[in-house]
Enzyme design. Structure first.
Site, short mmCIF file in Angstrom:
data_model
loop_
_atom_site.label_atom_id
_atom_site.label_comp_id
_atom_site.label_asym_id
_atom_site.label_seq_id
_atom_site.Cartn_x
_atom_site.Cartn_y
_atom_site.Cartn_z
N ARG A 49 0.83 -1.20 0.00
CA ARG A 49 0.00 0.00 0.00
C ARG A 49 0.87 1.27 0.00
O ARG A 49 0.56 2.25 -0.66
CB ARG A 49 -0.91 -0.03 1.23
CG ARG A 49 -1.97 1.05 1.23
CD ARG A 49 -3.00 0.77 2.31
NE ARG A 49 -3.63 1.99 2.78
CZ ARG A 49 -3.90 2.26 4.03
NH1 ARG A 49 -3.60 1.40 4.99
NH2 ARG A 49 -4.49 3.39 4.38
N HIS A 53 0.75 4.45 -2.68
CA HIS A 53 0.59 5.83 -2.25
C HIS A 53 1.78 6.68 -2.70
O HIS A 53 1.62 7.84 -3.04
CB HIS A 53 0.44 5.90 -0.72
CG HIS A 53 -0.87 5.36 -0.24
ND1 HIS A 53 -1.48 5.79 0.92
CD2 HIS A 53 -1.72 4.44 -0.77
CE1 HIS A 53 -2.62 5.16 1.10
NE2 HIS A 53 -2.78 4.32 0.08
N ASN A 66 -3.25 7.90 5.05
CA ASN A 66 -2.03 7.23 5.50
C ASN A 66 -1.94 7.06 7.01
O ASN A 66 -0.98 6.47 7.51
CB ASN A 66 -0.79 8.02 5.03
CG ASN A 66 -0.62 7.94 3.52
OD1 ASN A 66 -1.10 7.02 2.89
ND2 ASN A 66 0.04 8.92 2.95
N HIS A 163 -5.54 -5.86 -3.17
CA HIS A 163 -6.45 -6.01 -2.03
C HIS A 163 -6.56 -7.47 -1.58
O HIS A 163 -7.35 -7.79 -0.70
CB HIS A 163 -7.85 -5.47 -2.38
CG HIS A 163 -7.88 -3.97 -2.44
ND1 HIS A 163 -8.94 -3.27 -2.98
CD2 HIS A 163 -6.99 -3.04 -2.02
CE1 HIS A 163 -8.68 -1.96 -2.90
NE2 HIS A 163 -7.51 -1.81 -2.33
#
Length: 291
Positions: A49, A53, A66, A163
């Protein structure tokens, strides 16, 4: 003119960018990821993740999306080890990309050659995390967010497969299980018993700080279970369900649900593409601060 050509060549990303300057880079990062995983099985999801980002925006860890992100210490540990053997050489951006690749591979997923040579940014704004694709996005919002970064619908579906690792807090999917619409409390596209289980874990006025649900039924294993569950109405986010609302993305979801091999191949291609998004100007000495 000659200088410009030379500069463009040396600034281009390359699989062997550190071959001469820091040959230990890959093994050093892998070692840091492995060590962290021994103590915490949620580290791979966090590292993957973090890379998303970092590529989508000039990542600021204090931005709202975050806040729940952790495992920054893994990047710090890898950077510290690299600074000891090849100071001022390896960017934090490259460490994050390598750590994400290792996180996937060490969770049972594929591996790939990471394009290296990305530089670190000098700008970091918490407000820019609003530009991240939100879990509440519909298909047109997702498409726009990805296309702005040169990523296709194919990339959108393949990268959503990330995911398969991780956990979601109640706040990121409460829009689907409470007050969904004026006439319906729950998103009708959601499997009834699955929705009921989520409502049980995440009541309307949830007070449990870390309450939530795993993103799929094997949250520490990189596989194609995410797509299978999505087709059963057992996805967590609006942005997951949105992949079934467009003919192109719907077809890809079915393809990846039917073949783990096809999913992994597409995921690797899209990760390499995403890892090639550049824009930084420096190699930080400490990943928490600009030079």
């Amino acid at each position: 003119m000659l200088t410009l050509i030379h500069f463009n060549r040396i600034s281009a990303l390359s699989s062997n960018y550190y071959a001469q300057t820091c040959p230990m880079v890959e093994s050093t990062v892998t070692s840091a990821v492995k060590k962290a995983m021994l103590n915490d099985r949620t580290v791979p999801a966090a590292l993957l993740r973090m890379h998303f980002h970092d590529c989508f925006i000039r990542a600021e860890k204090d931005g709202p999306p975050n806040i729940s992100l952790h495992a920054f210490y893994v990047i710090d540990n890898a950077k510290k080890a690299l600074e000891a053997v090849c100071p001022g050489t390896v960017s934090c951006a490259d460490i994050v990309a390598l750590a994400a690749r290792d996180a996937v591979h060490l969770s049972g997923g594929p591996t790939w050659v990471v394009p290296k040579g990305r530089k670190d940014g000098r700008v970091s704004r918490a407000s820019e995390t609003r530009q991240l694709p939100a879990p509440t996005f519909n298909i047109s919002q997702l498409q726009q967010s990805f296309s702005q970064r040169g990523l296709s619908m194919n990339d959108l579906v393949a990268l959503s497969g990330g995911h398969t690792l991780g956990f979601a807090h109640c706040s990121s999917f409460q829009n689907r299980i409470h007050n969904f619409a004026t006439t319906q409390d729950v998103d009708p596209s959601m499997h009834k018993s699955f929705a009921a289980s989520l409502r049980n874990v995440c009541p309307m006025h949830n007070k449990v700080r870390n309450a939530g649900a795993n993103l799929d039924s094997t949250p520490t294993t990189f596989d194609n279970r995410y797509y299978k569950l999505l087709l059963e109405g057992k996805s967590i986010f609006t942005s997951d369900q949105a992949l079934l609302t467009n003919p192109t993305t719907n077809t890809l979801v079915k393809k990846f649900a039917n073949s783990r091999e096809e999913f992994e191949k597409a995921f690797v291609e899209s990760m390499i593409k995403m890892s090639s998004i550049t824009g930084g100007q420096e190699v930080r000495l400490n990943c928490r601060f600009v030079k």
